[in-house]
Design an enzyme around this catalytic site. Sequence first.
Site, PDB file in Angstrom:
ATOM      1  N   ASN A 107       0.852  -1.187   0.000  1.00 33.65           N
ATOM      2  CA  ASN A 107       0.000   0.000   0.000  1.00 33.65           C
ATOM      3  C   ASN A 107       0.887   1.237   0.000  1.00 33.65           C
ATOM      4  O   ASN A 107       2.026   1.199   0.474  1.00 33.65           O
ATOM      5  CB  ASN A 107      -0.884   0.012   1.248  1.00 33.65           C
ATOM      6  CG  ASN A 107      -1.854   1.179   1.268  1.00 33.65           C
ATOM      7  OD1 ASN A 107      -2.466   1.505   0.238  1.00 33.65           O
ATOM      8  ND2 ASN A 107      -2.007   1.827   2.412  1.00 33.65           N
ATOM      9  N   HIS A 109       0.711   5.207   1.387  1.00 33.97           N
ATOM     10  CA  HIS A 109      -0.067   6.065   2.287  1.00 33.97           C
ATOM     11  C   HIS A 109       0.563   7.456   2.300  1.00 33.97           C
ATOM     12  O   HIS A 109       1.785   7.582   2.423  1.00 33.97           O
ATOM     13  CB  HIS A 109      -0.092   5.478   3.693  1.00 33.97           C
ATOM     14  CG  HIS A 109      -0.944   6.273   4.632  1.00 33.97           C
ATOM     15  ND1 HIS A 109      -2.320   6.213   4.605  1.00 33.97           N
ATOM     16  CD2 HIS A 109      -0.610   7.164   5.591  1.00 33.97           C
ATOM     17  CE1 HIS A 109      -2.801   7.047   5.521  1.00 33.97           C
ATOM     18  NE2 HIS A 109      -1.791   7.635   6.135  1.00 33.97           N
ATOM     19  N   SER A 136       4.599   6.935   2.458  1.00 37.42           N
ATOM     20  CA  SER A 136       5.198   5.667   2.880  1.00 37.42           C
ATOM     21  C   SER A 136       4.625   4.540   2.039  1.00 37.42           C
ATOM     22  O   SER A 136       3.405   4.469   1.847  1.00 37.42           O
ATOM     23  CB  SER A 136       4.843   5.364   4.347  1.00 37.42           C
ATOM     24  OG  SER A 136       5.130   6.447   5.197  1.00 37.42           O
ATOM     25  N   ASP A 145      -3.012   0.897   8.130  1.00 35.33           N
ATOM     26  CA  ASP A 145      -1.846   1.769   7.917  1.00 35.33           C
ATOM     27  C   ASP A 145      -0.726   1.466   8.911  1.00 35.33           C
ATOM     28  O   ASP A 145       0.082   2.344   9.238  1.00 35.33           O
ATOM     29  CB  ASP A 145      -2.232   3.259   7.997  1.00 35.33           C
ATOM     30  CG  ASP A 145      -3.254   3.641   6.940  1.00 35.33           C
ATOM     31  OD1 ASP A 145      -3.207   3.064   5.831  1.00 35.33           O
ATOM     32  OD2 ASP A 145      -4.099   4.503   7.221  1.00 35.33           O
TER      33      ASP A 145
HETATM   34  C1  GAR Z   1      -2.382   8.747  -3.086  1.00 36.22           C
HETATM   35  O1  GAR Z   1      -1.974   9.985  -2.594  1.00 36.22           O
HETATM   36  C2  GAR Z   1      -2.260   7.683  -2.007  1.00 36.22           C
HETATM   37  O2  GAR Z   1      -1.193   7.898  -1.143  1.00 36.22           O
HETATM   38  C3  GAR Z   1      -3.576   7.823  -1.299  1.00 36.22           C
HETATM   39  O3  GAR Z   1      -4.511   8.044  -2.313  1.00 36.22           O
HETATM   40  C4  GAR Z   1      -3.876   8.756  -3.377  1.00 36.22           C
HETATM   41  C5  GAR Z   1      -4.230   8.085  -4.673  1.00 36.22           C
HETATM   42  O4  GAR Z   1      -3.774   8.833  -5.764  1.00 36.22           O
HETATM   43  N1  GAR Z   1      -3.886   6.648  -0.542  1.00 36.22           N
HETATM   44  C6  GAR Z   1      -4.515   6.678   0.632  1.00 36.22           C
HETATM   45  O5  GAR Z   1      -4.896   7.705   1.155  1.00 36.22           O
HETATM   46  C7  GAR Z   1      -4.708   5.327   1.269  1.00 36.22           C
HETATM   47  N2  GAR Z   1      -5.116   5.472   2.626  1.00 36.22           N
HETATM   48  P1  GAR Z   1      -3.833   8.230  -7.229  1.00 36.22           P
HETATM   49  O6  GAR Z   1      -5.245   7.658  -7.430  1.00 36.22           O
HETATM   50  O7  GAR Z   1      -3.584   9.378  -8.137  1.00 36.22           O
HETATM   51  O8  GAR Z   1      -2.795   7.168  -7.341  1.00 36.22           O
END
Ligand code: GAR
Length: 210
Positions: A107, A109, A136, A145
């Site tokens: 994942n 985060h 991370s 997380d």
């Molecule tokens: C990213 O910033 C990722 O870190 C976050 O969602 C976004 C997805 O962006 N993930 C979380 O918050 C998970 N808890 P993307 O769809 O453009 O890849």
Amino acid sequence: MKAIVVLISGNGSNLQTIIDGCANGSIPGYITGVIANKANAYGLKRAVAANIPTTVISHKDYQDRQQYDAVLKEAILQYGAELIVLAGFMRILTPEFVQFFSGKLLNIHPSLLPKYQGLDTHQRAIDAGDAEHGCSVHFVTEQLDGGPVVLQAKVPIFPGDDASMVAARVHEQEHLIYPLVVRWFCQNRLQQRANEAWLDGLLLSVQGYA
Ligand code: GAR
């Protein structure tokens, strides 16, 4: 070459970096499927553009997490996944699901874990007056997380930044570190051992150590 399944809920910019890494050979793997819990996730268009099969499994069609995750698990198995990459997949996974795929679930985060688990990480970092923020990549365990961190990147927070400015800075780093970690995994260099992440036989992190 490892078979990768990517799970998304939205834009899929991290998905795009993994598509690109597979295409240019820096990731020794191939994406067999992209699964979204939302039919309008833009990342599905990215997958289609790259000729990658897609599946939508809407959480609204299932009564509870157990049922949803059982269907999700079957779809992942159908795609023959050796690695499951959560790329902005905004669902909490059941312990049964996580245990089943233990060691194969990554994942990303948007915080410097263990800080700011959960949502609204950028605003929370600003509100706390932090001078630094980041992202991370970690293995997924039953603790939300909370799994062992593989790699982090830091960005500065400047006075006057709003959450979208910080998010953009973090995103840039996500696009560097996620494909790198996926590359390591596909090269058989990265392993999860219980609550630890190991690269080339070296311990990267210990769960809960901060
Ligand atoms: C990213 O910033 C990722 O870190 C976050 O969602 C976004 C997805 O962006 N993930 C979380 O918050 C998970 N808890 P993307 O769809 O453009 O890849």
